[in-house]
Design a protein around this motif. Sequence first.
Motif, mmCIF file in Angstrom:
data_model
loop_
_atom_site.group_PDB
_atom_site.id
_atom_site.type_symbol
_atom_site.label_atom_id
_atom_site.label_comp_id
_atom_site.label_asym_id
_atom_site.label_seq_id
_atom_site.Cartn_x
_atom_site.Cartn_y
_atom_site.Cartn_z
ATOM 1 N N LEU A 77 19.052 36.652 30.665
ATOM 2 C CA LEU A 77 19.001 35.383 29.939
ATOM 3 C C LEU A 77 19.371 35.574 28.465
ATOM 4 N N ASP A 80 23.138 36.092 28.172
ATOM 5 C CA ASP A 80 23.839 34.821 28.352
ATOM 6 C C ASP A 80 23.687 33.933 27.118
ATOM 7 N N GLU A 81 22.478 33.919 26.546
ATOM 8 C CA GLU A 81 22.227 33.096 25.365
ATOM 9 C C GLU A 81 22.996 33.631 24.158
ATOM 10 N N HIS A 84 26.585 32.666 24.458
ATOM 11 C CA HIS A 84 26.737 31.242 24.136
ATOM 12 C C HIS A 84 26.717 31.015 22.622
ATOM 13 N N ARG A 85 25.790 31.672 21.946
ATOM 14 C CA ARG A 85 25.668 31.487 20.497
ATOM 15 C C ARG A 85 26.870 32.051 19.753
ATOM 16 N N TRP A 133 15.563 31.923 16.756
ATOM 17 C CA TRP A 133 16.386 30.806 17.232
ATOM 18 C C TRP A 133 15.546 29.730 17.903
#
Length: 270
Positions: A77, A80-81, A84-85, A133
């Motif tokens: 996770l 993936d995050e 994305h960021r 975040w």
Amino acid sequence: EFIDPDQFEQTTAMLMRKLATGGTTRHTIRVRTRDGRPLVWEVSSRLIEDTAGRPTGLHAICRDVTEAKRSETHLRLLIDELNHRVKNMLAIVQGIAQQSFKADRDIVTARRAFEGRLAALSEAHNLLTREHWGLVSMTQIIGDAVRPHGEPARFALDGPDLAIMPKTAISLALAIHELATNAVKHGALSNAAGQVAIRWARVAGENSHRLSLVWEESGGPDVHAPEHRGFGTRMIERGLAAELAGTVKIDFRSKGVVCTVDAPLPEGAE
């Protein structure tokens, strides 16, 4: 009772295959404790045979790998995050670069504008990183954005310390940076006496609370409305408005620029 039907079918199939082919196998299954807590077991097993090669038993070791699997899922996770960021941040930088280095702009001026915008973006990113975040302080975001542009006494910040989401924080930081940069070049911060008041509040709407924010300059030279809207102004009036799903208006009043924001209260600020 400690294993679900699908997991029982999996273990039965593994046993049948082992009886047919022998060897050592390893697989994971989901089980439950007596109080219902889910666990993940890693089962390593080996068939025991007699001298004639006939199965006489099964040697199995079950190891609780619940935490390891949970950590593995959490790591996926996070990756993936992060991906994305990074993509979002590169898109923001690309947009800033395209607007800063337009063909009709002096390269030195464009470079300074680009560096200032990157610095504002970096400052917001640092705060978001410190807060992992998650929700961040609106007061902190605004304070960090104006800090490079003048002494604290030049700014009057007044408003509740609302918590806002990361994406909103970045848009707000860039908008405040653009307003402050313009104030340094042409407005209240271009002389020694000018002041900037930044006020925001949570106000009651018809169905929900709204955010009201006002940037108001005073004590600077007389203001004249520009002949055309530059990137900074467009980013504030369009970009921030889109992010907040509200309205943003910049008035070039003779006594000082006033920027007003009216929008639904950002997610997290309730």
